[in-house]
Design a protein around this motif. Structure first.
Motif, mmCIF file in Angstrom:
data_model
loop_
_atom_site.group_PDB
_atom_site.id
_atom_site.type_symbol
_atom_site.label_atom_id
_atom_site.label_comp_id
_atom_site.label_asym_id
_atom_site.label_seq_id
_atom_site.Cartn_x
_atom_site.Cartn_y
_atom_site.Cartn_z
ATOM 1 N N GLU A 1 0.830 -1.206 0.000
ATOM 2 C CA GLU A 1 0.000 0.000 0.000
ATOM 3 C C GLU A 1 0.865 1.256 0.000
ATOM 4 N N GLN A 2 2.111 1.124 0.449
ATOM 5 C CA GLN A 2 3.007 2.280 0.492
ATOM 6 C C GLN A 2 3.472 2.701 -0.903
ATOM 7 N N LEU B 1 10.334 -7.597 -1.765
ATOM 8 C CA LEU B 1 9.306 -8.591 -1.478
ATOM 9 C C LEU B 1 9.338 -9.001 -0.011
ATOM 10 N N SER B 2 10.519 -9.068 0.573
ATOM 11 C CA SER B 2 10.611 -9.345 2.011
ATOM 12 C C SER B 2 9.960 -8.224 2.814
ATOM 13 N N ARG B 3 10.148 -6.980 2.366
ATOM 14 C CA ARG B 3 9.503 -5.850 3.041
ATOM 15 C C ARG B 3 7.989 -5.914 2.895
ATOM 16 N N LEU C 1 2.557 -6.844 5.181
ATOM 17 C CA LEU C 1 1.313 -7.601 5.279
ATOM 18 C C LEU C 1 1.058 -8.057 6.713
ATOM 19 N N VAL C 2 2.129 -8.407 7.407
ATOM 20 C CA VAL C 2 1.985 -8.823 8.809
ATOM 21 C C VAL C 2 1.389 -7.696 9.645
ATOM 22 N N MET C 3 1.780 -6.465 9.351
ATOM 23 C CA MET C 3 1.334 -5.323 10.130
ATOM 24 C C MET C 3 -0.046 -4.811 9.711
ATOM 25 N N ALA C 4 -0.502 -5.199 8.531
ATOM 26 C CA ALA C 4 -1.800 -4.719 8.045
ATOM 27 C C ALA C 4 -2.928 -5.316 8.884
ATOM 28 N N LEU D 1 2.322 -14.696 5.050
ATOM 29 C CA LEU D 1 1.165 -14.100 4.397
ATOM 30 C C LEU D 1 1.326 -14.063 2.878
ATOM 31 N N LEU D 2 2.530 -14.211 2.369
ATOM 32 C CA LEU D 2 2.693 -14.374 0.933
ATOM 33 C C LEU D 2 2.086 -15.706 0.487
#
Length: 257
Positions: free
Chosen positions: A67-68, A96-98, A103-106, A138-139
């Motif tokens: 989203e960033q 992709l690691s970022r 996604l973990v924080m979303a 989450l990927l």
């Protein structure tokens, strides 16, 4: 409607990316229009399909997931693959690691981002293959939520069988919460050797009650070497019979699901 297949396993070294690569090659061989999505931060599929590692600042699937990154769509990041009919959503390792960490924080909708990104373009392709990471992140969940079917590669070894069992738990959870139509396309047994242990492990997988595709893929150095070179098995010395194995597996995935 274009078919979407996620190639996922929770253990590395079982031929996940090579399976994705050679199934894509088999599909192109039939004249299909194919999209590969590289969701593995190792980005090996990207290197093999694109012919080189992408520049660190290249737009990639991570930008579409993040989203960033603003309004980057999946279509914005697509590049042409080595062969006519093959398109790639590339991976760049660090971004992709970022994106995985983001996604973990979303808090909302994080499991279905790839599905939403893919929806506008999925019918532009006969087949979409998603190469998932060798873990349950989450990927991986995004790959499973976006897919019509999951195909887990499995080597005839104890740790690989453990990974297969763990993946099926994840698949059931995804079915329950996010994608009730997700099918098991079939297990691909890779790296089969002419040893008693290998035969016993293969028999264990085939006796598991899961749908297992045939034939199994033998352990042959040509399979890895060919992928690393960016060639197709039917073009590789001694590789035509191996190419026919992947074509057979692909036909089962397309015809029977």
């Amino acid at each position: 409607m274009g078919r979407v297949i996620a190639i996922c396993q929770e253990k590395g070294g079982v031929g996940k990316t090579t399976s994705t690569y050679h199934l894509a090659a088999a599909a192109v061989r039939t004249g299909a229009k194919v999209l590969c999505i590289d969701l593995d931060p190792q980005a090996n599929l990207t290197k093999w399909v694109a012919g080189e590692s992408p520049a660190p600042d290249q737009l990639s699937v991570a930008d579409a997931l993040s989203e960033q990154a603003g309004d980057v769509t999946l279509d914005d990041v697509l590049i042409e693959g080595r062969w006519n009919g093959l398109t790639l959503a590339p991976a760049v390792k660090t971004p992709l690691s970022r994106a995985r960490n983001e996604l973990v924080m979303a808090t909302t909708g994080r499991e279905a981002r790839l599905r939403r990104l893919l929806e506008p373009i999925r019918d532009d392709y006969d087949l979409t293959l998603i190469d998932g990471p060798p873990d349950v992140s989450l990927l991986t969940i995004n790959a499973l939520v976006a897919a019509d079917a999951v195909v887990p590669p499995c080597a005839p070894a104890e740790l690989s069988l453990d990974g297969l069992a763990e993946l099926m738990v994840t698949v059931e959870s995804v079915r329950e919460h996010y994608n009730q139509d997700l099918q098991l396309g079939g297990v691909i047994i890779n790296q089969v050797r002419r040893t008693r242990t290998s035969r016993d492990r293969e028999a264990e997988v085939r006796g598991s009650g899961l749908r297992v595709l045939s034939p199994s893929v033998p352990f042959r150095v040509e399979i890895q070497d060919c992928a690393e070179s960016g060639a197709r098995l039917e073009e590789w010395p001694g590789g035509y019979a191996l190419a026919d194995i992947y074509l057979n597996l692909l036909q089962q995935l397309i015809k029977e699901n």
